[in-house]
Design an enzyme around this catalytic site. Structure first.
Site, PDB file in Angstrom:
ATOM      1  N   THR A 135     -10.631   3.114  -6.861  1.00  0.00           N
ATOM      2  CA  THR A 135     -11.573   2.754  -5.802  1.00  0.00           C
ATOM      3  C   THR A 135     -12.871   2.195  -6.367  1.00  0.00           C
ATOM      4  OG1 THR A 135     -10.642   4.535  -4.474  1.00  0.00           O
ATOM      5  CG2 THR A 135     -12.728   3.620  -3.739  1.00  0.00           C
ATOM      6  N   SER A 141      -9.099   1.127   0.228  1.00  0.00           N
ATOM      7  CA  SER A 141      -7.640   1.171   0.338  1.00  0.00           C
ATOM      8  C   SER A 141      -6.975  -0.144  -0.049  1.00  0.00           C
ATOM      9  CB  SER A 141      -7.250   1.538   1.780  1.00  0.00           C
ATOM     10  OG  SER A 141      -7.670   2.853   2.083  1.00  0.00           O
ATOM     11  N   THR A 167     -11.540  11.343  -9.434  1.00  0.00           N
ATOM     12  CA  THR A 167     -11.274  12.777  -9.520  1.00  0.00           C
ATOM     13  C   THR A 167     -11.172  13.220 -10.974  1.00  0.00           C
ATOM     14  OG1 THR A 167     -10.109  12.727  -7.409  1.00  0.00           O
ATOM     15  CG2 THR A 167      -9.707  14.623  -8.825  1.00  0.00           C
ATOM     16  N   ASP A 251       4.408   5.395  -5.972  1.00  0.00           N
ATOM     17  CA  ASP A 251       5.692   5.931  -5.515  1.00  0.00           C
ATOM     18  C   ASP A 251       5.947   7.319  -6.086  1.00  0.00           C
ATOM     19  OD1 ASP A 251       6.015   3.545  -4.210  1.00  0.00           O
ATOM     20  OD2 ASP A 251       7.400   2.690  -5.673  1.00  0.00           O
ATOM     21  N   ARG A 254       2.284   9.760  -4.729  1.00  0.00           N
ATOM     22  CA  ARG A 254       2.100  10.085  -3.309  1.00  0.00           C
ATOM     23  C   ARG A 254       2.875  11.335  -2.886  1.00  0.00           C
ATOM     24  NH1 ARG A 254       1.617   3.738  -1.527  1.00  0.00           N
ATOM     25  NH2 ARG A 254      -0.667   3.702  -1.621  1.00  0.00           N
ATOM     26  N   SER A 327       9.721   3.985  -2.206  1.00  0.00           N
ATOM     27  CA  SER A 327       8.407   3.560  -1.733  1.00  0.00           C
ATOM     28  C   SER A 327       8.202   3.910  -0.262  1.00  0.00           C
ATOM     29  CB  SER A 327       8.232   2.053  -1.939  1.00  0.00           C
ATOM     30  OG  SER A 327       6.968   1.631  -1.474  1.00  0.00           O
ATOM     31  N   GLU A 377      -5.135   8.380  -2.598  1.00  0.00           N
ATOM     32  CA  GLU A 377      -3.787   7.854  -2.851  1.00  0.00           C
ATOM     33  C   GLU A 377      -3.298   7.003  -1.680  1.00  0.00           C
ATOM     34  OE1 GLU A 377      -1.532   8.594  -5.924  1.00  0.00           O
ATOM     35  OE2 GLU A 377      -3.669   8.498  -6.319  1.00  0.00           O
ATOM     36  N   GLY A 378      -4.225   6.404  -0.951  1.00  0.00           N
ATOM     37  CA  GLY A 378      -3.878   5.550   0.188  1.00  0.00           C
ATOM     38  C   GLY A 378      -4.119   6.272   1.501  1.00  0.00           C
ATOM     39  N   THR A 379      -4.969   5.713   2.342  1.00  0.00           N
ATOM     40  CA  THR A 379      -5.310   6.359   3.608  1.00  0.00           C
ATOM     41  C   THR A 379      -4.114   6.394   4.559  1.00  0.00           C
ATOM     42  OG1 THR A 379      -5.994   4.278   4.631  1.00  0.00           O
ATOM     43  CG2 THR A 379      -7.677   5.513   3.422  1.00  0.00           C
TER      44      THR A 379
END
Length: 400
Positions: A135, A141, A167, A251, A254, A327, A377-379
């Protein structure tokens, strides 16, 4: 017949993870939530134990470094390190999400290395605690819009840019940095690089104060003329390979974040059931929902939602273990588990009234911790977009 019991070979390890969560993580949960930025020294011993289990083979390769994708099995179903990782993470996050994210050598950067590194890189970075830096101030995102650049100069790449919300960025040994080799080429030119913390030109600017997961430090990192050895590029430098190699990291990671959400939500459900019982509200699994007290009916609906998130998470990890493209399932698991954890933890606060809203119990903390699990990790929105593209057979250019 579908057998959803924990595989026999994982049971001892999963039980150990639960014991650690119960005896080490949860008892320290409130302490490090209040003492943000203080390093949880108890985790050093725990990390050493995890390393020992990994070296002995007892842990079945679980943890951040256990998400190495394998080829499809020739002799049937494989329950491997991806499944072992999500099962153990569920137990640890039943204890505390922030402390799990603070464990040395268990960062999301370690998962990235495990996902796409060459065998030589895996050996070279063994034992390194790696954070993940994606980010940016102007890029959340939409990772394809990354502005941090990597310019090849002799035997090194020169990185310039700024990363936020990293993080474990202040405590780690190295950072896996996403950067573009050529902004004009869009997604195809984005690669990931392992940057060691002592590299000149890399500066930790500040640590954030946060709503939740306060035991885990979150850093802003700047790169100015930061020279990274050429061999620290993960995967291939071939632009023709495109964005797929970098995105393969997601992949694998998540499902790990989904597992964090599942563990946190389960903790809230279990404590809420006990508190409801203390108040005289019994959840009766043999009675129709419409004949239950309102609080019990709400609890049963939450439990059903949790079960769906749990099963999707197991499916995504199992597919990775068996060499199947996952995915779609990884995004479905992340989307479902992230939203479910948010809903469950907040409803549990509501159901338990003053006990839930006060610091007397951990319910209010879990409701704060769970929010990030629907974001990083993607909204939620990004996961839904990915799912739609996969189901409709559309490319990212066709469906935005």
């Amino acid at each position: 017949m579908i057998n959803l019991e924990t595989p026999k070979k994982f049971r001892a390890f999963v039980n150990q993870a639960h014991q650690v969560a119960a005896e080490m993580l949860r008892p320290n949960s409130r302490r490090y939530d209040l003492a943000e930025h203080e390093y949880p020294v108890e985790l050093d011993m725990l990390a050493a134990m995890v390393d020992g289990l990994g070296a002995s083979g007892t842990s079945s390769g679980a943890g951040a470094s256990g998400v190495r994708r394998t080829a499809a099995a020739e002799d049937g179903v494989v329950n491997g390190s991806n499944l072992s990782s999500v099962l153990s993470i569920m137990e640890m996050c039943w204890g505390d999400v922030g402390l799990l994210l603070s464990m040395p050598r268990q960062g999301l950067g370690n998962s990235a290395i495990a996902s796409v590194a060459s065998d030589e890189q895996l050996k070279r970075f063994e034992g390194v605690w790696a954070a993940m830096a994606i980010t940016e101030p102007g890029c959340g995102s939409d990772s394809a819009n990354i502005q941090t650049t990597a310019r090849l100069d002799g035997d090194a790449y020169v990185l310039d840019g700024e990363k936020i919300f990293v993080t474990a960025g202040g405590r780690c040994d190295a950072v896996v940095v996403w950067a573009t080799l050529d902004k004009s080429l869009g997604r195809a030119a984005i690669k990931s690089f392992v940057v060691m913390k002592d590299t000149p030109g890399m500066t930790v600017e500040r640590l954030e104060n946060k709503l939740g997961i306060r035991a885990s430090d979150t850093a802003t990192i700047r790169f100015e003329n930061c020279r990274v050895p050429r061999e620290n590029l993960l995967g291939t430098a071939d632009i023709d390979k495109g964005f797929a190699g970098v995105m393969q990291t997601f992949d694998n990671t998540r499902p790990l974040v989904a597992a964090m959400a599942v563990g946190c939500a389960r903790a809230s459900l279990e404590l809420t059931r006990d508190l409801l019982a203390d108040a005289g509200v019994q959840v009766d699994y043999d009675r129709p929902v419409h004949r239950q007290p309102a609080a019990a009916a709400t609890y049963l609906a939450m439990e059903a939602d949790w079960e769906a998130a749990y099963l999707l998470t197991l499916q995504a990890a199992w597919m990775a273990d068996n060499g199947q493209p996952n995915s779609l399932q990884a995004s479905m698991a992340k989307a479902k588990a992230g939203r479910t954890a948010n809903d469950i933890t907040l409803r549990c606060v509501e159901l338990t009234s003053t006990l839930g809203y006060s610091e007397h119990e951990l319910l209010e903390k879990w409701s704060r911790d769970s929010k990030i699990l629907d974001i990083f990790e993607g909204t939620q929105q990004i996961q839904q977009l990915i799912v739609a593209r996969r189901l409709l057979g559309r490319t990212s250019a066709e469906l935005k």
